[in-house]
Write a protein that holds these residues in place. Structure first.
Motif, PDB file in Angstrom:
ATOM      1  N   TYR A 150      33.356 -49.107  29.430  1.00 19.38           N
ATOM      2  CA  TYR A 150      34.503 -48.702  30.247  1.00 19.38           C
ATOM      3  C   TYR A 150      35.410 -49.909  30.519  1.00 19.38           C
ATOM      4  O   TYR A 150      36.634 -49.829  30.381  1.00 19.38           O
ATOM      5  CB  TYR A 150      33.947 -48.091  31.531  1.00 19.38           C
ATOM      6  CG  TYR A 150      34.852 -48.018  32.712  1.00 19.38           C
ATOM      7  CD1 TYR A 150      35.853 -47.059  32.772  1.00 19.38           C
ATOM      8  CD2 TYR A 150      34.693 -48.880  33.776  1.00 19.38           C
ATOM      9  CE1 TYR A 150      36.669 -46.976  33.877  1.00 19.38           C
ATOM     10  CE2 TYR A 150      35.497 -48.799  34.883  1.00 19.38           C
ATOM     11  CZ  TYR A 150      36.490 -47.860  34.934  1.00 19.38           C
ATOM     12  OH  TYR A 150      37.289 -47.782  36.027  1.00 19.38           O
ATOM     13  N   LEU A 170      34.294 -40.353  32.793  1.00 21.00           N
ATOM     14  CA  LEU A 170      34.064 -39.094  33.520  1.00 21.00           C
ATOM     15  C   LEU A 170      33.379 -38.070  32.622  1.00 21.00           C
ATOM     16  O   LEU A 170      32.458 -37.370  33.036  1.00 21.00           O
ATOM     17  CB  LEU A 170      35.382 -38.536  34.051  1.00 21.00           C
ATOM     18  CG  LEU A 170      35.972 -39.322  35.222  1.00 21.00           C
ATOM     19  CD1 LEU A 170      37.196 -38.625  35.768  1.00 21.00           C
ATOM     20  CD2 LEU A 170      34.955 -39.504  36.325  1.00 21.00           C
ATOM     21  N   MET A 173      29.738 -39.134  32.098  1.00 19.67           N
ATOM     22  CA  MET A 173      28.942 -39.082  33.304  1.00 19.67           C
ATOM     23  C   MET A 173      28.611 -37.641  33.676  1.00 19.67           C
ATOM     24  O   MET A 173      27.522 -37.346  34.160  1.00 19.67           O
ATOM     25  CB  MET A 173      29.696 -39.755  34.440  1.00 19.67           C
ATOM     26  CG  MET A 173      28.793 -40.525  35.340  1.00 19.67           C
ATOM     27  SD  MET A 173      29.754 -41.659  36.293  1.00 19.67           S
ATOM     28  CE  MET A 173      29.022 -43.196  35.821  1.00 19.67           C
ATOM     29  N   ILE A 177      24.627 -36.577  34.253  1.00 19.59           N
ATOM     30  CA  ILE A 177      24.073 -36.284  35.577  1.00 19.59           C
ATOM     31  C   ILE A 177      23.255 -34.986  35.512  1.00 19.59           C
ATOM     32  O   ILE A 177      22.223 -34.862  36.165  1.00 19.59           O
ATOM     33  CB  ILE A 177      25.192 -36.221  36.642  1.00 19.59           C
ATOM     34  CG1 ILE A 177      24.597 -36.345  38.031  1.00 19.59           C
ATOM     35  CG2 ILE A 177      26.005 -34.990  36.543  1.00 19.59           C
ATOM     36  CD1 ILE A 177      24.288 -37.747  38.423  1.00 19.59           C
TER      37      ILE A 177
ATOM     38  N   LEU B 390      29.780 -48.897  42.582  1.00 22.85           N
ATOM     39  CA  LEU B 390      28.932 -48.282  41.556  1.00 22.85           C
ATOM     40  C   LEU B 390      27.639 -47.778  42.178  1.00 22.85           C
ATOM     41  O   LEU B 390      27.078 -46.766  41.742  1.00 22.85           O
ATOM     42  CB  LEU B 390      28.640 -49.284  40.437  1.00 22.85           C
ATOM     43  CG  LEU B 390      29.849 -49.667  39.590  1.00 22.85           C
ATOM     44  CD1 LEU B 390      29.506 -50.755  38.598  1.00 22.85           C
ATOM     45  CD2 LEU B 390      30.387 -48.456  38.856  1.00 22.85           C
ATOM     46  N   LEU B 393      28.407 -44.631  43.825  1.00 25.08           N
ATOM     47  CA  LEU B 393      28.564 -43.637  42.769  1.00 25.08           C
ATOM     48  C   LEU B 393      27.198 -43.166  42.267  1.00 25.08           C
ATOM     49  O   LEU B 393      27.040 -42.026  41.846  1.00 25.08           O
ATOM     50  CB  LEU B 393      29.367 -44.288  41.641  1.00 25.08           C
ATOM     51  CG  LEU B 393      29.944 -43.551  40.460  1.00 25.08           C
ATOM     52  CD1 LEU B 393      30.897 -44.497  39.772  1.00 25.08           C
ATOM     53  CD2 LEU B 393      28.906 -43.106  39.496  1.00 25.08           C
ATOM     54  N   LEU B 395      25.003 -45.360  40.130  1.00 23.48           N
ATOM     55  CA  LEU B 395      24.706 -45.883  38.794  1.00 23.48           C
ATOM     56  C   LEU B 395      23.311 -46.500  38.764  1.00 23.48           C
ATOM     57  O   LEU B 395      22.934 -47.182  39.713  1.00 23.48           O
ATOM     58  CB  LEU B 395      25.734 -46.937  38.409  1.00 23.48           C
ATOM     59  CG  LEU B 395      25.711 -47.253  36.920  1.00 23.48           C
ATOM     60  CD1 LEU B 395      26.546 -46.245  36.168  1.00 23.48           C
ATOM     61  CD2 LEU B 395      26.206 -48.652  36.657  1.00 23.48           C
ATOM     62  N   ILE B 431      26.898 -32.232  40.413  1.00 29.33           N
ATOM     63  CA  ILE B 431      28.314 -32.065  40.071  1.00 29.33           C
ATOM     64  C   ILE B 431      29.166 -32.875  41.037  1.00 29.33           C
ATOM     65  O   ILE B 431      30.148 -33.518  40.641  1.00 29.33           O
ATOM     66  CB  ILE B 431      28.683 -30.580  40.107  1.00 29.33           C
ATOM     67  CG1 ILE B 431      28.001 -29.861  38.939  1.00 29.33           C
ATOM     68  CG2 ILE B 431      30.188 -30.384  40.042  1.00 29.33           C
ATOM     69  CD1 ILE B 431      28.044 -28.376  39.007  1.00 29.33           C
ATOM     70  N   SER B 433      28.354 -35.661  42.453  1.00 29.34           N
ATOM     71  CA  SER B 433      28.343 -37.096  42.144  1.00 29.34           C
ATOM     72  C   SER B 433      29.354 -37.412  41.059  1.00 29.34           C
ATOM     73  O   SER B 433      29.873 -38.520  41.021  1.00 29.34           O
ATOM     74  CB  SER B 433      26.971 -37.591  41.688  1.00 29.34           C
ATOM     75  OG  SER B 433      25.993 -36.702  41.972  1.00 29.34           O
ATOM     76  N   VAL B 434      29.611 -36.448  40.171  1.00 26.47           N
ATOM     77  CA  VAL B 434      30.606 -36.726  39.132  1.00 26.47           C
ATOM     78  C   VAL B 434      32.007 -36.719  39.724  1.00 26.47           C
ATOM     79  O   VAL B 434      32.836 -37.557  39.370  1.00 26.47           O
ATOM     80  CB  VAL B 434      30.489 -35.709  37.988  1.00 26.47           C
ATOM     81  CG1 VAL B 434      31.482 -36.028  36.905  1.00 26.47           C
ATOM     82  CG2 VAL B 434      29.094 -35.705  37.445  1.00 26.47           C
ATOM     83  N   ALA B 437      32.473 -39.944  41.119  1.00 26.55           N
ATOM     84  CA  ALA B 437      32.726 -41.005  40.142  1.00 26.55           C
ATOM     85  C   ALA B 437      34.211 -41.281  40.020  1.00 26.55           C
ATOM     86  O   ALA B 437      34.629 -42.425  39.894  1.00 26.55           O
ATOM     87  CB  ALA B 437      32.147 -40.610  38.791  1.00 26.55           C
ATOM     88  N   TYR B 438      35.020 -40.220  40.113  1.00 25.66           N
ATOM     89  CA  TYR B 438      36.450 -40.407  39.875  1.00 25.66           C
ATOM     90  C   TYR B 438      37.063 -41.394  40.869  1.00 25.66           C
ATOM     91  O   TYR B 438      37.734 -42.333  40.486  1.00 25.66           O
ATOM     92  CB  TYR B 438      37.176 -39.067  39.921  1.00 25.66           C
ATOM     93  CG  TYR B 438      38.658 -39.218  39.732  1.00 25.66           C
ATOM     94  CD1 TYR B 438      39.174 -39.453  38.466  1.00 25.66           C
ATOM     95  CD2 TYR B 438      39.525 -39.187  40.810  1.00 25.66           C
ATOM     96  CE1 TYR B 438      40.533 -39.626  38.283  1.00 25.66           C
ATOM     97  CE2 TYR B 438      40.875 -39.361  40.640  1.00 25.66           C
ATOM     98  CZ  TYR B 438      41.376 -39.580  39.371  1.00 25.66           C
ATOM     99  OH  TYR B 438      42.717 -39.767  39.193  1.00 25.66           O
ATOM    100  N   VAL B 441      35.561 -45.037  40.727  1.00 28.78           N
ATOM    101  CA  VAL B 441      36.013 -45.734  39.521  1.00 28.78           C
ATOM    102  C   VAL B 441      37.483 -46.115  39.650  1.00 28.78           C
ATOM    103  O   VAL B 441      37.908 -47.160  39.171  1.00 28.78           O
ATOM    104  CB  VAL B 441      35.764 -44.829  38.297  1.00 28.78           C
ATOM    105  CG1 VAL B 441      36.605 -45.260  37.131  1.00 28.78           C
ATOM    106  CG2 VAL B 441      34.289 -44.852  37.923  1.00 28.78           C
ATOM    107  N   ILE B 444      37.891 -49.462  41.026  1.00 26.14           N
ATOM    108  CA  ILE B 444      37.567 -50.497  40.034  1.00 26.14           C
ATOM    109  C   ILE B 444      38.706 -50.619  39.035  1.00 26.14           C
ATOM    110  O   ILE B 444      39.076 -51.731  38.621  1.00 26.14           O
ATOM    111  CB  ILE B 444      36.233 -50.151  39.347  1.00 26.14           C
ATOM    112  CG1 ILE B 444      35.128 -50.071  40.399  1.00 26.14           C
ATOM    113  CG2 ILE B 444      35.888 -51.185  38.294  1.00 26.14           C
ATOM    114  CD1 ILE B 444      33.784 -49.702  39.850  1.00 26.14           C
TER     115      ILE B 444
END
Lengths: 529, 522
Positions: A150, A170, A173, A177, B390, B393, B395, B431, B433-434, B437-438, B441, B444
């Motif tokens: 990434y 995305l 991931m 998951i 992270l 998130l 990871l 779902i 957690s995804v 992620a957005y 991230v 970052i």
């Protein structure tokens, strides 16, 4: 060698990560030494990984070089091993990484230390995926591949790099998951994260209901299908490739996509054979659509790198088809094609990257007649293109041929449709080559472009030699795969032939005891010749 | 058992059992007493005194561990569970104090009562964690709440800070009133306010009538309203984004972590111990609340451009993940909640400390745009922040991942009792957690991929903050890579509660699967 304690896999897995420590002590503007140390580390890694070949028993279908320690008690272990399926994928990774470092020698000028750190961390993570035999350990490495890739796309990529990087992370991931939920669910059924023991438990003492098996298969397969990527989950791939730096594309296409097909072979088929059989026709149809669709879309691309990206969709379709044809020859072809695709498509991306370094564009219309100013680069480009379109006796031919012949034996129609992809690949690659290299020089500034430098010749020539060797000496590679693939198919057949719901002996109260008698469990799997 | 006849030896033992609380209060009082005698410059030293207080309190947990048992007529239970939560809460307070010392200087509000209030709030949370009696729990709740109301409004000249204090105070008072009313109802139904006493009274009701009196269930519902407010569980989360955003950043770091841990501990005691026999009823309440909390937190965070507010929504989402583990209603679920809290506190406090630093004077630099290019300007700070994000998130190789992992595992383990609804809950959590992620991230992305912001001119990170960030970062990695020790402490803590463990759950926890569990899933 077999069964005796060995640290080789740990060394191979973590050597790149430790060499990162060496990089970190260097001053960040000391680009020369950062590059040299990264290259030396990756070459050393390749040399060490070759040691795997020395002790590998090509007639053994089980896991070799196993390592087994407690990690997070009581049920999560540090369990590693290789078999014929993963052996060459590890070597592919260690072979491509030094070349990826070499091809970013000049093109990466900002934040060099960060770039090579990412590259080496990815190498560790990818090898970790290939050697993990504990589902938890596997998942840790699987997710660790994401972050450095990434950053590679997002920091060193091209125009739309941020969009591409976010889409990449995305998408993948989301798949992984759900696989995590599947992994935990499997743990609650079997009481362990250890792959060989789970296979054993599912096959003998605690078979899954067909609904549970379908759901679990789905959870794993979705993660792998996104990674491959299988049509219609492929849309992240062209974006990621187009905007990734050259080394990123090489690693992405060369190894990372194979994590998906490897996962199918390693987890989906042996753990959930009935569900795999049930869904195979659907998956094969998606694979064939991917083959044809990828090829057709590649044909009409005006961006050379995007074109190569779409060839991946097409080629990986072949691999998935070969896996789900459930035929020993097709499966070996699929594994072989994974290696071939890594090398040929890696080489194509390297060549495209060299054009980009010169002109800072991927537009085919900006090129034309390039064979005149740079004959060497263009002839090497042609050579790798021919390998990618499966010209005999180059490596691509062997892979596709094995897949098609194996698939044909069980499913005539699938093979027929898939073969059209082989024809289309000749069209899009040769047409692209014609527009880029042949004829008069159409854009004036292309007339003075320098031909391949020594470094560039070395990279492409190395890949070309690999292409040729893998085309001619294919049995050397396929033979060690044979016992593992045969055992896998045999294992699936045994599972399927067992009558459903037949009365089984009552589940012994000590399934968990497998965890204790592990050394026995480690050897008993795939004992059949 | 009454106070009259307690021997001296028992008195001393009692004192040992509440040693961390005693230490925290003592240091709080010292800070208050010394304050008039020091000049403005000396107040920093009082900050360090308060930090020393938390360290001594952490060490005194070992003292308490020598004298496990009930203290003060069974009002306080000093068990592994309570001690584990003590460690979490006091660590969070210590890190928050480290972040405050230079912050208060920067904002021109360097006052000793700040540190005293943090220490008193922490002692209140410690009482919450160990309470074996509902009125004692109420007192602990009030000590911690009232201190934090004041802390929220500590930037007196800033409107948002006043708004935060006011909002938190008004809504918080309602919530504690609900809690008190709930206690009254439970007392009315069972005739006791002891947590283990309620348990046996309710079991008696079941034995006599075949069901639990609806008054007790109603009481539990009101208690959930009160405690749900404190752990920011939906639908009682509305105050959180405003309060977290308006409060001084180090206070937000404390607020988002320590009270949540302490209140979850009390919830575990009330729901798992007292109302264990009603777990099939409250499971649904937790289920619905968990789903709502996760979606509200994550969807709310998606649209934020203010990083502090985004982290506020993210802490709502994390309350939801903890509720997923909570729904398990087994020992494994308790262990998962505890491990999650340990990991969560480190990464959340760490993240808010970075926000504290980047915010600069007046907390003006809170927007995503201010983080642009931080990866080039301050690589170490950005690397720490990336690690915390992270981890939030989820990871692998971070504590956040294992927290989620054990939470999902704990929940799925109860699939036998609650059927496929638990599996649905875990899939919803996955779902979510995804979705998470957005927005993690995205920060970052801003730090590493965007062109550098002109507004944020990097300033040196104070040594105290560096130390706090290092502790949080190393702790996050430690929990992610070698979680074995903390995990087994969490399991031991869960086992120290008198939760009725139901058959296979504890067995599979030990790595030995009972076939019943294997068959039931099919």
């Amino acid at each position: 060698v077999h069964g005796q304690a060995s640290y080789l896999l740990t060394v191979i897995t973590f050597l790149p990560l430790f060499s990162v420590a060496a990089l970190l002590v260097l001053r960040s503007d000391d680009h020369t030494w950062i590059r040299r140390i990264a290259l030396a580390a990756s070459l050393g890694e390749f040399a060490v990984s070759l040691l795997l070949l020395r002790g590998f028993d090509g007639t053994d279908s089980g896991f070799q070089y196993q390592e087994f320690y407690n990690w997070i008690s009581p049920s999560i272990h540090y369990h590693m091993g290789v078999d014929g399926i993963s052996l060459f994928l590890i070597l592919l990774t260690t072979f491509l990484t030094p070349l990826a470092i070499l091809c970013s020698w000049k093109s990466i000028q900002q934040n060099v230390k960060g770039f090579f750190t990412c590259l080496l961390v990815i190498e560790t993570a990818m090898i970790g995926v290939f050697v993990s035999l504990d589902l938890f350990l596997f998942f840790v490495f699987w997710e660790l591949t994401l972050i450095p890739m990434y950053f590679m796309i997002g920091i060193w990529g091209h125009e739309r790099r941020i969009y591409a990087a976010v889409k990449f992370i995305l998408y993948t991931m989301f798949g992984s998951i759900l696989m995590l939920v599947g992994i935990i669910w499997l743990y609650h059924i079997t009481g362990t994260f250890d792959l060989p023991i789970i296979e054993n438990v599912l096959a003998n003492s605690a078979p899954l209901s067909s609904t549970a098996e379908l759901l679990l298969f789905g959870a794993f397969f979705l993660a792998f299908a996104i990674k491959v990527p299988l049509f219609p989950l492929h849309t992240w791939l062209p974006d990621a490739h187009t905007d990734a730096p050259t080394a990123g594309s090489v690693i992405l296409a060369g190894v990372m996509l194979k994590l998906g097909t490897y996962g199918m072979l390693r987890f989906c088929l042996p753990l959930f054979p009935a569900a795999a059989h049930k869904l195979a026709p659907l998956i094969a149809v998606l694979a064939i659509i991917g083959i044809v669709y990828g090829a057709l879309v590649a044909t009409v691309q005006h961006d050379l790198k995007r074109l190569v990206a779409y060839t991946s969709v097409s080629h990986l379709g072949f691999v998935v088809l070969g896996i789900f044809a459930f035929n020993a020859i097709a499966m070996q072809g699929a594994i072989y094609q994974m290696l071939n695709h890594g090398i040929s498509t890696g080489a194509l991306f390297v060549a495209v990257g060299m054009l980009y370094d010169r002109r800072h564009t991927h537009e085919i219309s900006e090129f034309g007649g390039l064979a005149t100013p740079m004959p060497v680069l263009m002839s090497l480009f042609l050579f790798v293109a021919l390998s990618s379109l499966a010209l005999p006796p180059l490596n691509g031919f062997i892979g596709e041929f094995l897949i098609l012949i194996g698939t044909f034996a069980s499913h005539h129609v699938w093979a027929g449709w898939a073969a059209s992809g082989a024809v289309l690949s000749a069209i899009y690659l040769l047409w692209a080559y014609q527009r880029v290299a042949l004829g008069e020089v159409t854009v004036e500034k292309n007339r003075d472009l320098p031909d391949a430098s020594g470094r560039e010749r070395f990279i492409l020539a190395t890949l070309a030699v690999a292409i040729l060797v893998m085309g001619i000496a294919s049995p050397y590679f396929t033979r060690p795969m044979e016992p593992a693939t045969n055992a896998l198919l045999q294992q699936m057949n045994d599972e399927l032939q067992r009558p459903q719901n037949a009365a089984r002996p009552a589940v012994p109260a000590t399934i968990g005891a497998h965890a204790v008698v592990l050394p026995a469990a480690m050897t008993e799997r795939r004992a059949r010749p | 058992m009454t106070g009259m006849t307690v021997s001296l030896g028992e008195q001393i033992a009692n004192l040992h059992r509440v040693a961390p609380e005693v230490v925290l209060c003592l240091f709080g009082i010292i800070v208050m007493i010394v304050d008039p005698f020091v000049k403005a410059a000396g107040r920093r030293a009082l900050g360090w005194t308060a930090f020393a207080g938390t360290i001594v309190a952490l060490a005194s947990i070992h003292v308490a561990a020598y004298e496990k048992g009930f203290a003060y007529s069974r009002l306080i239970s000093t068990d592994n569970f309570s001690l584990f939560v003590h460690a979490i809460v006091i660590t969070a307070a210590a890190l928050a104090i480290l972040g405050s010392i230079d912050y208060l200087d920067r904002e021109g509000i360097q006052r000793s009562e700040f540190y005293a209030l943090v220490l008193f709030a922490t002692s209140g949370m410690c009482i919450l964690a160990g309470a074996n009696e509902l009125i004692t729990a109420f007192i602990g709740l009030e000590i911690s709440s009232i201190s934090t109301y004041i802390l929220c409004g500590f930037r007196r000249k800033v409107r948002e800070s006043n708004e935060a204090a006011m909002k938190y105070f008004l809504l918080g008072s309602f919530a504690t009133a609900f809690f008190l009313y709930g206690i009254a109802m439970i007392y009315g139904s069972t005739g006791t306010t002891f947590i283990d006493g309620v348990k046996s009274a309710l079991e008696g009701q079941i034995a006599a009538n075949g069901h639990i009196a609806s008054l007790a269930i109603l009481g539990l519902g009101l208690i959930f309203v009160g405690l749900g407010f404190k752990v920011v569980a939906a639908p009682f989360q509305v105050y959180a984004p405003d309060v977290y955003e308006g409060a001084p950043s180090p206070v937000t770091a404390l607020l988002a972590s320590a009270p949540k841990a302490a209140t979850f501990a009390l919830m575990v005691r009330i729901f798992y111990v007292s109302f264990h026999s009603a777990s099939n009823i409250w499971f649904w309440v937790i289920w619905v609340s968990a789903v709502l909390t996760m979606f509200i937190g994550n969807l709310g965070a998606l649209v934020q451009t203010n990083v502090k507010r985004m982290l506020a929504y993210s802490s709502i989402a994390h309350a939801g993940y903890i509720l997923v583990a909570f729904a398990a209603s087994t020992e494994l679920g308790v262990a998962a909640v505890l491990f999650y809290l340990a990991a969560y506190v480190l990464m959340k406090v760490g993240a808010f400390l970075v926000v504290t630093h980047v915010g600069q004077e007046g907390e003006k630099r809170l927007n995503l745009q201010d983080y642009a290019g931080l990866g080039m300007k301050q690589p170490a700070l950005a690397a720490c922040f990336s690690l915390f994000l992270l981890a939030l998130l989820g990871l692998p190789a971070t504590g956040g991942f294992l927290g989620k992992f054990f939470a999902f595992q704990g929940a799925l383990d109860s699939a036998r009792a609650h059927g496929s609804w638990v599996i649905a809950l875990v899939v919803i959590a996955a779902i979510n957690s995804v979705i998470g992620a957005y927005y993690y991230v995205r920060v970052i992305v801003a730090m590493y991929f965007w062109p550098q912001s002109q507004e944020y001119v990097p300033t040196r990170v104070a040594p105290a903050v560096v130390f706090a960030l290092l502790v949080a970062a190393v702790g996050t990695l430690y929990l992610g890579i070698v979680p074995g020790r903390v995990r087994s402490l969490a399991v031991a803590a869960a086992q120290s509660l008198p939760v009725q463990s139901s058959g296979s759950n504890t067995a599979s926890n030990a790595g030995v699967v009972v076939p019943a569990a294997a068959r039931s899933v099919r």
